[in-house]
Design a protein around this motif. Structure first.
Motif, PDB file in Angstrom:
ATOM      1  N   THR A 102       0.137   4.254   0.752  1.00 16.66           N
ATOM      2  CA  THR A 102      -0.304   5.360   1.606  1.00 16.66           C
ATOM      3  C   THR A 102       0.883   5.911   2.411  1.00 16.66           C
ATOM      4  OG1 THR A 102      -1.917   6.037   3.237  1.00 16.66           O
ATOM      5  CG2 THR A 102      -1.029   3.851   3.525  1.00 16.66           C
TER       6      THR A 102
ATOM      7  N   ASN B 110       0.861  -1.179   0.000  1.00 13.89           N
ATOM      8  CA  ASN B 110       0.000   0.000   0.000  1.00 13.89           C
ATOM      9  C   ASN B 110       0.904   1.238   0.000  1.00 13.89           C
ATOM     10  OD1 ASN B 110      -1.703   2.135   0.880  1.00 13.89           O
ATOM     11  ND2 ASN B 110      -3.143   0.595   1.651  1.00 13.89           N
TER      12      ASN B 110
ATOM     13  N   VAL C 106      -0.686   4.394   9.626  1.00 14.80           N
ATOM     14  CA  VAL C 106      -1.827   3.484   9.671  1.00 14.80           C
ATOM     15  C   VAL C 106      -1.586   2.426  10.740  1.00 14.80           C
ATOM     16  CG1 VAL C 106      -2.630   3.732   7.292  1.00 14.80           C
ATOM     17  CG2 VAL C 106      -0.774   2.146   7.802  1.00 14.80           C
TER      18      VAL C 106
END
Ligand SMILES: *[C@@H]1O[C@H](CO)[C@@H](O)[C@H](O)[C@H]1NC(C)=O
Ligand SMILES: *[C@@H]1O[C@H](CO)[C@@H](O)[C@H](O)[C@H]1NC(C)=O
Ligand SMILES: *[C@@H]1O[C@H](CO)[C@@H](O)[C@H](O)[C@H]1NC(C)=O
Ligand SMILES: *[C@@H]1O[C@H](CO)[C@@H](O)[C@H](O)[C@H]1NC(C)=O
Ligand SMILES: *[C@@H]1O[C@H](CO)[C@@H](O)[C@H](O)[C@H]1NC(C)=O
Ligand SMILES: *[C@@H]1O[C@H](CO)[C@@H](O)[C@H](O)[C@H]1NC(C)=O
Ligand SMILES: *[C@@H]1O[C@H](CO)[C@@H](O)[C@H](O)[C@H]1NC(C)=O
Ligand SMILES: *[C@@H]1O[C@H](CO)[C@@H](O)[C@H](O)[C@H]1NC(C)=O
Ligand SMILES: *[C@@H]1O[C@H](CO)[C@@H](O)[C@H](O)[C@H]1NC(C)=O
Ligand SMILES: *[C@@H]1O[C@H](CO)[C@@H](O)[C@H](O)[C@H]1NC(C)=O
Length: 480
Positions: A169, A167, A173
């Motif tokens: 991002t 991912n 997270v």
């Protein structure tokens, strides 16, 4: 190198909106020092953007933090004390005298080491059962950037799984990684943990690793083998013991049964694995079964106890011990336990007489096999058959001379026959022949017949002159 950029408008730079695509320049004469940065969230940055061009009109930085105005200089510093924009994408741009603009993006990676790393079994607590699949979960909180995260699983000191994330991002997270395990026995107290590492490349800081706590759990498994238990032989009157031990987790519980009473649990020392017999007698001879069980399963093993100088006995006393009864007569026999008994009753073949006394008003069964059965503590179940003889006296006993009538001739052989009707039991019959009072012969029968039969026996006699007026007799006797 040119690319399409969509950027926002910042104060004082209305010019820099679109850099239209297409290779309008061979290269943008901008140099960045350093070329890239890996920065901990909240740390300071300082990047020198300089130009080798002499035709510049001005240059500046465009960024959400630390942006600068267009300056007529040949270098400009992007400086931020506290870099706190996760998605920041600083751009250094150059406006040349001919009005052309070009730019370079400064690649910066913000990172944050995980706030916490913890491991736990998923939807399970407590001990695990061997051979069952479980899932462990490693929770990593508040980490960025995700694609630099490497999660390693350890079983003891050995790496069993490595997981990376794709991912892209950039903001922090919470993520998790799972590990499927199938514990085996004797892996008791197996230790699992996971580690979270940010692999930020050569420009990054030294790998920072955060480990979870160590997870350990017991592995449960059913008992599988019984060890130690052996056949024993002991002298009558001496003590003996049977020792039974088994594996299994949780620790197995033990119980004992004796072959005569498989449903009766024997006394043993506080549920332990040892069965002791203080003073062996014939009542202790036999097979003992040790049962080891835990919540997951059970196993058993049999050991034989032999007692030297004793016969196996059943502690039942019949009163009387044996009976001889005339067919059709009444009978009554009682049965006593000579040691503490749990259950005692009579059976007559298939029929159960739930009493300690067996009574019949008219015995009309030739083949009855009564017995007393009992279940004793520590000895189990055994039975004692009643020795019973049902008899019947003959309806008639008659004697005749075969193939002859009238007076006998001296010196001739004759055959006498004794007919006995309806007598039982045959094996107890004795046919006795007499001449006057002198016994001639006794006949017994080896054939066993409990029911009444007709019997004939013959005797050869040769007559002599002295026998005139002699009387031959036959006599049927039941030797009971
Ligand atoms: C920025 O880079 C230019 C060109 O290499 C150099 O002349 C200048 O001193 C640098 N400025 C700082 C503050 O490092
Ligand atoms: C950096 O900024 C954050 C958020 O604004 C603030 O919480 C923190 O105290 C600042 N750190 C420094 C060193 O100024
Ligand atoms: C793991 O630990 C065991 C004993 O603690 C040791 O013998 C073994 O060499 C270690 N293995 C590794 C890969 O470190
Ligand atoms: C990446 O992670 C974010 C935050 O957890 C999530 O919203 C997003 O859908 C993920 N993207 C992909 C491609 O998995
Ligand atoms: C029974 O066997 C176990 C296991 O070998 C042993 O530890 C124990 O001492 C034995 N007990 C007796 C009374 O022999
Ligand atoms: C006891 O066990 C032995 C061997 O296992 C077997 O031969 C014997 O028939 C058993 N005796 C009884 C009374 O069950
Ligand atoms: C017969 O068994 C009963 C019940 O267990 C007991 O009370 C009694 O003492 C036993 N009789 C003998 C002679 O042991
Ligand atoms: C005998 O009777 C008693 C009491 O009525 C009962 O508990 C027991 O189970 C019976 N036994 C048999 C073998 O029928
Ligand atoms: C006796 O007589 C019968 C016929 O009357 C004959 O069948 C049988 O064989 C004779 N037995 C002897 C021993 O002579
Ligand atoms: C038959 O048995 C009686 C006793 O019952 C005995 O006196 C006699 O001698 C026996 N006769 C023969 C021939 O065996």
């Amino acid at each position: 190198m040119c690319e399409i950029i969509f950027s926002r408008i910042f104060l004082g730079f209305p010019l820099l909106l679109w850099i239209a695509g297409g290779p309008t320049h061979a290269a943008c004469p901008i140099e960045l020092n350093p070329l890239t940065l890996v920065v901990r969230y909240g740390d300071s940055v300082s990047v020198n953007c300089s130009t080798t061009s002499i035709d510049y009109e001005g240059m500046g930085w465009e960024a959400t933090l630390g942006g600068t105005a267009l300056k007529e200089v040949n270098y400009v510093i992007w400086n931020v004390e506290n870099l706190t924009d996760w998605t920041i994408q600083p751009v250094c741009y150059l406006t040349q005298k001919d009005g052309e603009q070009c730019l370079k993006k400064f690649p910066v990676i913000l990172y944050k080491t995980p706030g916490s790393v913890s491991v736990s079994p998923q939807s399970h607590s407590g001990p695990m059962v061997e051979g069952t699949e479980y899932q462990l979960q490693c929770d990593i909180q508040n980490v960025a950037p995700l694609r630099s995260l490497v999660v390693k699983w350890y079983k003891g000191n050995e790496t069993v799984k490595t997981e990376t994330f794709h991912n892209s991002t950039r903001i922090p997270v919470d993520v998790f990684s799972t590990l499927n395990i199938t514990p085996r026995r004797f892996e008791d107290e197996v230790k699992y943990r996971c580690e979270a590492e940010l692999d930020l490349g050569p420009k990054g800081p030294l790998a920072s690793v955060l480990s979870s706590q160590t997870l350990h759990f017991a592995v449960y498994f059913p008992p599988q083998n019984i060890l130690e238990l052996r056949d024993t032989e002991v002298d009558v009157g001496s003590p003996t013991g049977l020792n039974c031990s088994s594996d299994g987790n949780p620790r197995p519980e033990y119980s004992w049964t004796y072959h005569r009473a498989p449903n009766v649990k024997l006394r043993n020392n506080d549920g332990g694995s040892l069965l002791t017999i203080e003073q062996t007698t014939g009542e202790n001879i036999g097979n003992y079964t040790c049962h080891a069980s835990n919540t997951l399963g059970k196993v058993f093993k049999i050991a034989r106890v032999s007692v030297r100088g004793a016969e196996p006995v059943c502690p039942i006393k019949l009163i009387p011990e044996s009976v001889v009864v005339k067919y059709g007569s009444p009978i009554s026999v009682s049965c006593r336990n000579t040691t503490s008994v749990e259950e005692i009753y009579w059976t007559t073949g298939p029929e159960v007489v739930n009493d300690t006394t067996w009574s019949v008003l008219e015995l009309l069964d030739w083949d009855i096999r009564p017995g007393c059965k009992a279940t004793f503590q520590g000895i189990g179940r055994c039975s004692k058959p009643l020795h019973i003889t049902v008899y019947k006296t003959p309806d008639s006993v008659s004697i005749s001379v075969l193939n002859h009538s009238g007076p006998m001739v001296e010196g001739t052989q004759y055959q006498l026959q004794c007919d006995i009707q309806n007598i039982a039991p045959l094996q107890n019959l004795v046919v006795k022949w007499y001449k006057g009072n002198e016994p001639l012969d006794n006949v017994t029968y080896s054939t066993v017949s409990k029911t009444p039969v007709d019997v004939s026996d013959t005797l050869m006699v040769s007559s002599s002159r002295d026998d005139d007026g002699a009387q031959y007799r036959c006599r049927a006797e039941l030797d009971l």
